[in-house]
Design a protein around this motif. Structure first.
Motif, PDB file in Angstrom:
ATOM      1  N   HIS A   1      79.450  -4.988 -57.630  1.00 58.15           N
ATOM      2  CA  HIS A   1      79.143  -3.705 -56.987  1.00 58.15           C
ATOM      3  C   HIS A   1      77.632  -3.535 -56.850  1.00 58.15           C
ATOM      4  N   THR A   2      76.916  -3.824 -57.897  1.00 62.38           N
ATOM      5  CA  THR A   2      75.463  -3.628 -57.912  1.00 62.38           C
ATOM      6  C   THR A   2      74.756  -4.480 -56.868  1.00 62.38           C
TER       7      THR A   2
ATOM      8  N   VAL B   1      82.022   1.484 -62.829  1.00 60.38           N
ATOM      9  CA  VAL B   1      82.840   0.749 -61.880  1.00 60.38           C
ATOM     10  C   VAL B   1      84.119   0.346 -62.611  1.00 60.38           C
TER      11      VAL B   1
ATOM     12  N   VAL C   1      72.652  -3.714 -65.635  1.00 62.17           N
ATOM     13  CA  VAL C   1      74.090  -3.954 -65.684  1.00 62.17           C
ATOM     14  C   VAL C   1      74.421  -4.557 -67.047  1.00 62.17           C
TER      15      VAL C   1
ATOM     16  N   GLY D   1      80.794  -1.586 -66.069  1.00 65.00           N
ATOM     17  CA  GLY D   1      82.241  -1.617 -65.923  1.00 65.00           C
ATOM     18  C   GLY D   1      82.903  -0.814 -67.023  1.00 65.00           C
TER      19      GLY D   1
ATOM     20  N   ALA E   1      81.235  -4.665 -62.024  1.00 62.55           N
ATOM     21  CA  ALA E   1      80.025  -3.827 -61.993  1.00 62.55           C
ATOM     22  C   ALA E   1      78.858  -4.589 -61.389  1.00 62.55           C
TER      23      ALA E   1
ATOM     24  N   VAL F   1      74.529   0.549 -64.211  1.00 61.67           N
ATOM     25  CA  VAL F   1      75.817   0.329 -63.552  1.00 61.67           C
ATOM     26  C   VAL F   1      76.651  -0.506 -64.504  1.00 61.67           C
TER      27      VAL F   1
END
Length: 140
Positions: free
Chosen positions: A21-22, A139, A7, A109, A18, A107
């Motif tokens: 979400h991860t 994301v 990330v 943003g 992000a 992942v």
């Protein structure tokens, strides 16, 4: 099988989204939060980079404040994250780190820029997505 997720992170809400979400969608995977300090900005800004030329973080430098936010986000999901700082050009450094550290997925943003803003400023998320050899989740 545990996967290694990367990330990329800065001090922004899309980066925090992000990470959120991860850690919520991938509860069993290893997560590395990566901050890239742009070597050109550091050079022109007169400050010294927080890492050596070999990419390793110097022991006498503090990590970015938002790494504490990252750890708090992870802890809220009973998770931990590894945090790393490197220098380089953002998209290139993210992709190189992913290759060198056997990352299975990135992942990240996105600010959601469009039109002229995206053309003039570019998009790190877009560059990473286009050039990555591993899956990339964006994301918003």
């Amino acid at each position: 099988m545990t996967r290694h997720l990367l990330v990329p992170m800065d001090d922004s809400e899309p980066a925090r989204a992000a990470l959120e979400h991860t850690v919520s969608v991938f509860p069993d995977d290893e997560v590395t939060v990566l901050h890239v300090v742009d070597d050109l900005e550091t050079g022109y800004g007169g400050g010294r980079p927080p890492v050596t030329t070999g990419g390793e973080k110097r022991a006498d430098d503090d990590e970015p404040d938002f790494f504490e936010d990252a750890r708090s986000i992870a802890a809220a999901h009973d998770r931990t994250v590894e945090a790393t700082v490197i220098t380089g050009t953002s998209a290139d450094a993210i992709l190189e780190y992913a290759r060198e550290h056997d990352v299975d997925q990135i992942v990240m943003g996105s600010e959601g820029r469009s039109g002229v803003s995206r053309m003039l400023l570019g998009s790190i998320a877009e560059a990473v997505t286009r050039r990555s050899s591993v899956p990339v989740t964006i994301v918003p």
